[in-house]
Enzyme design. Sequence first.
Site, PDB file in Angstrom:
ATOM      1  N   ASP A   1      24.747  -9.730 -82.189  1.00 48.95           N
ATOM      2  CA  ASP A   1      25.041  -8.428 -81.421  1.00 48.95           C
ATOM      3  C   ASP A   1      23.663  -7.499 -81.883  1.00 48.95           C
ATOM      4  O   ASP A   1      23.159  -6.965 -80.876  1.00 48.95           O
ATOM      5  CB  ASP A   1      26.030  -7.746 -82.178  1.00 48.95           C
ATOM      6  CG  ASP A   1      27.523  -8.822 -82.133  1.00 48.95           C
ATOM      7  OD1 ASP A   1      27.494  -9.687 -81.480  1.00 48.95           O
ATOM      8  OD2 ASP A   1      28.297  -8.425 -82.684  1.00 48.95           O
TER       9      ASP A   1
ATOM     10  N   HIS B   1      30.985 -17.733 -82.340  1.00 52.90           N
ATOM     11  CA  HIS B   1      31.021 -17.958 -83.835  1.00 52.90           C
ATOM     12  C   HIS B   1      30.111 -18.938 -84.105  1.00 52.90           C
ATOM     13  O   HIS B   1      30.274 -19.700 -85.047  1.00 52.90           O
ATOM     14  CB  HIS B   1      32.549 -18.320 -84.098  1.00 52.90           C
ATOM     15  CG  HIS B   1      33.519 -17.098 -84.144  1.00 52.90           C
ATOM     16  ND1 HIS B   1      33.690 -16.623 -85.518  1.00 52.90           N
ATOM     17  CD2 HIS B   1      33.911 -16.207 -83.494  1.00 52.90           C
ATOM     18  CE1 HIS B   1      34.690 -15.562 -85.462  1.00 52.90           C
ATOM     19  NE2 HIS B   1      35.061 -15.429 -84.118  1.00 52.90           N
TER      20      HIS B   1
ATOM     21  N   TYR C   1      38.614 -12.658 -88.229  1.00 49.74           N
ATOM     22  CA  TYR C   1      37.203 -13.113 -88.120  1.00 49.74           C
ATOM     23  C   TYR C   1      36.588 -13.857 -89.674  1.00 49.74           C
ATOM     24  O   TYR C   1      36.080 -14.860 -89.454  1.00 49.74           O
ATOM     25  CB  TYR C   1      36.304 -11.955 -87.806  1.00 49.74           C
ATOM     26  CG  TYR C   1      34.942 -12.144 -87.695  1.00 49.74           C
ATOM     27  CD1 TYR C   1      34.433 -12.604 -86.143  1.00 49.74           C
ATOM     28  CD2 TYR C   1      34.037 -12.311 -88.741  1.00 49.74           C
ATOM     29  CE1 TYR C   1      33.259 -12.777 -86.168  1.00 49.74           C
ATOM     30  CE2 TYR C   1      32.680 -12.574 -88.521  1.00 49.74           C
ATOM     31  CZ  TYR C   1      32.186 -12.882 -87.109  1.00 49.74           C
ATOM     32  OH  TYR C   1      30.608 -13.166 -86.717  1.00 49.74           O
TER      33      TYR C   1
ATOM     34  N   SER D   1      28.464  13.013 -84.842  1.00 47.30           N
ATOM     35  CA  SER D   1      29.132  12.007 -83.855  1.00 47.30           C
ATOM     36  C   SER D   1      29.902  13.060 -82.851  1.00 47.30           C
ATOM     37  O   SER D   1      30.758  13.637 -82.923  1.00 47.30           O
ATOM     38  CB  SER D   1      29.950  11.107 -84.296  1.00 47.30           C
ATOM     39  OG  SER D   1      30.711  10.597 -83.333  1.00 47.30           O
TER      40      SER D   1
ATOM     41  N   ASP E   1      26.835 -18.127 -84.362  1.00 43.42           N
ATOM     42  CA  ASP E   1      25.501 -17.414 -84.843  1.00 43.42           C
ATOM     43  C   ASP E   1      25.515 -17.587 -86.466  1.00 43.42           C
ATOM     44  O   ASP E   1      24.299 -17.793 -86.916  1.00 43.42           O
ATOM     45  CB  ASP E   1      25.387 -15.785 -84.291  1.00 43.42           C
ATOM     46  CG  ASP E   1      26.643 -15.026 -84.828  1.00 43.42           C
ATOM     47  OD1 ASP E   1      27.614 -15.501 -85.200  1.00 43.42           O
ATOM     48  OD2 ASP E   1      26.484 -13.759 -84.615  1.00 43.42           O
TER      49      ASP E   1
HETATM   50  C1  GLA Z   1      31.338 -10.774 -83.416  1.00 45.86           C
HETATM   51  C2  GLA Z   1      30.160 -10.734 -84.484  1.00 45.86           C
HETATM   52  C3  GLA Z   1      28.789 -11.736 -84.040  1.00 45.86           C
HETATM   53  C4  GLA Z   1      29.384 -12.899 -83.484  1.00 45.86           C
HETATM   54  C5  GLA Z   1      30.636 -12.949 -82.664  1.00 45.86           C
HETATM   55  C6  GLA Z   1      31.051 -14.181 -82.383  1.00 45.86           C
HETATM   56  O1  GLA Z   1      30.832 -10.129 -82.396  1.00 45.86           O
HETATM   57  O2  GLA Z   1      29.505  -9.615 -84.979  1.00 45.86           O
HETATM   58  O3  GLA Z   1      28.096 -11.751 -85.166  1.00 45.86           O
HETATM   59  O4  GLA Z   1      30.044 -13.853 -84.639  1.00 45.86           O
HETATM   60  O5  GLA Z   1      31.674 -11.995 -83.285  1.00 45.86           O
HETATM   61  O6  GLA Z   1      30.434 -15.068 -81.542  1.00 45.86           O
END
Ligand code: GLA
Length: 418
Positions: free
Chosen positions: A196, A59, A245, A92, A61
Site C-alpha cells: 500500500d 496477501h 489479517y 484532522s 507482499d
Molecule cells: C492490506 C495490507 C497489505 C496487503 C493487503 C493484502 O492492504 O496493508 O500490505 O497485505 O492487505 O494483499
Amino acid sequence: MAAGFKSGWYTVKLFSGFVLRGHFAMENVSVIKQLHLERTGTAPEMFLAPGRVNLIGEHTDYADGFVMPAAIDFATIAAISPRADKQAVVYSKNFSEEVERPLDGIGTRGSHHWSDYPLGVLAILQQEGMAVPGFDLTLYGDVPLGAGLSSSASIEVAAMLAMLHVAGVSLPPEKVAQLCQRAENQYVGAPCGIMDQFVSCCGAADHALLLDCRSLQYRLAPIPKHLSIVICNTMVKHSHAGGEYVTRRVEVEEGTAVLRGHRPEIRLLRDATVEDLEKWGHEMRPDVLKRCRHIITENIRTVAAADALEANDLALLGRLMAEAHISYRDDFEASCKEADVMVELAWKQPGCVGARLTGGGFGGCTVNLVESAKAEKFAAVIAMEYENATGIHPEIYLSYASAGAHAIEEAANTGAER
Ligand code: GLA
C-alpha cells in the site's frame, strides 16, 4: 456541478442507487490551505498521497511475492508549516479534532486513535535520526476508511512527505514507503506488507504497478485507455490491526516453517513452489495448506497478469482475476458473502473484463476493469442488484490510475492539476 455533488467531491449521482466519482477535487486543496492558514496564521506547503486499488496479488507482499496495484484518485492532503516551539500539532478535518504533543513525547506505540498514523510517521523519522522541527499539520482525505483502499497508507505517506519537507530532508520514494510501513507495523501495530505504501509513493497515472516485494523493483504496465477502474464498496467494514489479517499471517508462517524444514532455502513463500506443496503439504493443518496454496498460486497469477496486461490480452487478465478471487474465497477464505455477491454480479455484466475482491479481505471493495463505454451502466446494474440481494446500499466509484505522492505546486492549487 452535477446534482449529486457531495461534500467537496466531484461526484455524479446518476440515480439514488449509486454514485460515480471522478478526480480528487483540487478545490479540496484550496479549502485545506485556507483552513491551515486560519488555524495557524501561516501559509503551508501542501502534499498529496493517493490510496490504492489492487488489481491482483493479495496477501503476497509479506511473503516477498508479487502484487499489481494502481494508485487511485482518492487521496490524503497534508498542509504543513514549521513552528518556533518544539510541539507537533496535528489537525484532522475528517475527525474535526486537534492533537498536540511535545516532539520528545511521541513514544513508540500508538493509542488506537487516528493520530497514530501521523505520530507514528514522526516517531519513525525521529528513530532514523532526522531532526523534524515543531510543526502544524492539517490533514484531510477522501479515501473511504476501512474499505480496503489504503486510507492508512495515504495518511502516512502524505504526513511523511510533509514532515520530511520541514526537516529539509529528501528521500527516494521507495525509502519513504519502507519507513511508512514501519510506522504502521511498529507504532500503529498493524502487521501489513509493503504494497500500500509503495504504490502510494510510486504509482503512475494510467498505469498499474507490478512490484516484486523482495527486491522492490517494479514495472509499470499501461492500463488500456478504453478501460475504467470501477470500485464497488460492499460497505462491509474490515480492520487490520487485529483479527483475521493477523490470523492469516500466522497460518502462512506456520506453513512456511513446514516447507523450510525440508528446503531451508525457503525463507518465505515466494521461494516455494506448487511441487513443494504437493510433496509436503500433507504435513500441514488443512487450513494452513490452503492458505499457502493461495499465496504460491497467487504469485504465479500476478506475474502472468502483468504479462497479460502488457500484451493487451484482456481475456487472460480477466480469467486470472477471476481465479484470484476464487482462490481468495476458497483457499485463503478472506472473502465474505457480500463481496462474493458483488463479484459474481460483475462477472455477468457486459463490458466487464475482470472483477475480484481487492485489499486485505473480509469486506471492503471489489475492483472491476470495465470498458469505459459500459461503465455507467455497469455501475447502475451492480448497485441495484447488490442492494436487492443483500439489502445493503453500496457506494460505487469510478477511478483512474493516478500518480503517486507528490508536493502540490502553487499552479495546482488553483485547480490546474487533475
Ligand atoms: C492490506 C495490507 C497489505 C496487503 C493487503 C493484502 O492492504 O496493508 O500490505 O497485505 O492487505 O494483499
